[in-house]
Design a protein around this motif. Structure first.
Motif, PDB file in Angstrom:
ATOM      1  N   GLU A  90       0.814  -1.211   0.000  1.00  0.00           N
ATOM      2  CA  GLU A  90       0.000   0.000   0.000  1.00  0.00           C
ATOM      3  C   GLU A  90       0.852   1.267   0.000  1.00  0.00           C
ATOM      4  O   GLU A  90       0.507   2.250  -0.645  1.00  0.00           O
ATOM      5  CB  GLU A  90      -0.963  -0.007   1.196  1.00  0.00           C
ATOM      6  CG  GLU A  90      -2.053   1.008   1.090  1.00  0.00           C
ATOM      7  CD  GLU A  90      -2.913   0.877  -0.165  1.00  0.00           C
ATOM      8  OE1 GLU A  90      -3.270   1.935  -0.731  1.00  0.00           O
ATOM      9  OE2 GLU A  90      -3.232  -0.241  -0.599  1.00  0.00           O
ATOM     10  N   GLU A  91       1.998   1.254   0.711  1.00  0.00           N
ATOM     11  CA  GLU A  91       2.852   2.451   0.731  1.00  0.00           C
ATOM     12  C   GLU A  91       3.420   2.756  -0.655  1.00  0.00           C
ATOM     13  O   GLU A  91       3.597   3.921  -1.014  1.00  0.00           O
ATOM     14  CB  GLU A  91       3.961   2.346   1.782  1.00  0.00           C
ATOM     15  CG  GLU A  91       4.811   1.127   1.728  1.00  0.00           C
ATOM     16  CD  GLU A  91       4.264  -0.080   2.494  1.00  0.00           C
ATOM     17  OE1 GLU A  91       4.978  -1.082   2.534  1.00  0.00           O
ATOM     18  OE2 GLU A  91       3.153  -0.047   3.021  1.00  0.00           O
ATOM     19  N   LEU A  93       1.809   1.992  -3.520  1.00  0.00           N
ATOM     20  CA  LEU A  93       0.653   2.515  -4.261  1.00  0.00           C
ATOM     21  C   LEU A  93       0.378   3.963  -3.891  1.00  0.00           C
ATOM     22  O   LEU A  93       0.066   4.775  -4.768  1.00  0.00           O
ATOM     23  CB  LEU A  93      -0.575   1.643  -4.008  1.00  0.00           C
ATOM     24  CG  LEU A  93      -0.505   0.215  -4.551  1.00  0.00           C
ATOM     25  CD1 LEU A  93      -1.724  -0.577  -4.098  1.00  0.00           C
ATOM     26  CD2 LEU A  93      -0.373   0.206  -6.058  1.00  0.00           C
ATOM     27  N   GLU A  94       0.520   4.305  -2.616  1.00  0.00           N
ATOM     28  CA  GLU A  94       0.318   5.692  -2.180  1.00  0.00           C
ATOM     29  C   GLU A  94       1.364   6.620  -2.798  1.00  0.00           C
ATOM     30  O   GLU A  94       1.051   7.747  -3.191  1.00  0.00           O
ATOM     31  CB  GLU A  94       0.348   5.791  -0.654  1.00  0.00           C
ATOM     32  CG  GLU A  94      -0.869   5.204   0.013  1.00  0.00           C
ATOM     33  CD  GLU A  94      -2.163   5.866  -0.403  1.00  0.00           C
ATOM     34  OE1 GLU A  94      -2.181   7.108  -0.582  1.00  0.00           O
ATOM     35  OE2 GLU A  94      -3.166   5.149  -0.573  1.00  0.00           O
ATOM     36  N   TRP A 105      -5.060   1.193  -8.793  1.00  0.00           N
ATOM     37  CA  TRP A 105      -4.582  -0.200  -8.861  1.00  0.00           C
ATOM     38  C   TRP A 105      -5.797  -1.086  -9.079  1.00  0.00           C
ATOM     39  O   TRP A 105      -6.829  -0.914  -8.461  1.00  0.00           O
ATOM     40  CB  TRP A 105      -3.872  -0.591  -7.566  1.00  0.00           C
ATOM     41  CG  TRP A 105      -3.768  -2.067  -7.423  1.00  0.00           C
ATOM     42  CD1 TRP A 105      -4.509  -2.865  -6.614  1.00  0.00           C
ATOM     43  CD2 TRP A 105      -2.885  -2.937  -8.130  1.00  0.00           C
ATOM     44  NE1 TRP A 105      -4.147  -4.170  -6.767  1.00  0.00           N
ATOM     45  CE2 TRP A 105      -3.156  -4.243  -7.706  1.00  0.00           C
ATOM     46  CE3 TRP A 105      -1.911  -2.742  -9.098  1.00  0.00           C
ATOM     47  CZ2 TRP A 105      -2.467  -5.344  -8.193  1.00  0.00           C
ATOM     48  CZ3 TRP A 105      -1.238  -3.838  -9.583  1.00  0.00           C
ATOM     49  CH2 TRP A 105      -1.512  -5.110  -9.138  1.00  0.00           C
TER      50      TRP A 105
END
Length: 109
Positions: A90-91, A93-94, A105
């Motif tokens: 997730e980090e 993607l952020e 995504w």
């Protein structure tokens, strides 16, 4: 020239030290699959212009596979992460969303 960092051994190097193994996070169909599933795997791929997730192998180092997120237009490498994950962290993607507003995504089956 791409600069990649192997998340397994921590070595950072040029792309010539690594080998690309194709798109990440897809279902790879084999000999036991039916014709429609194999056709979908072979010919119906997403070929994004922009952020792309790929499998890489550190051939001149530890020999392990990992995933990398990179931009196909700018060759910017967003990050690398272990191949044993079913989706990007997730980090990561952020980080991509912060630089590329509107990036989404989507899980690829």
């Amino acid at each position: 020239m791409l600069l990649l960092e192997c998340p397994c051994c921590g070595v950072r190097g040029e792309e010539t030290e690594f080998h690309c193994g194709g798109e990440a996070h897809i279902t790879r169909e084999g000999p036991a699959s039916d014709d429609a599933a194999f056709e979908h795997y072979m010919f119906e791929r997403v070929n994004p212009r922009g952020v792309h997730f790929e499998r890489w192998r550190h051939v001149a180092g530890c020999g392990k596979w990992f995933h990398a997120a990179r931009d196909t237009m700018t060759l910017e490498v967003w990050g690398t992460y272990p191949a044993q994950t079913s989706r990007p962290p997730e980090e990561l993607l952020e980080k991509i969303r912060a630089a590329r507003p509107g990036f989404k995504w989507r899980d690829i089956a």
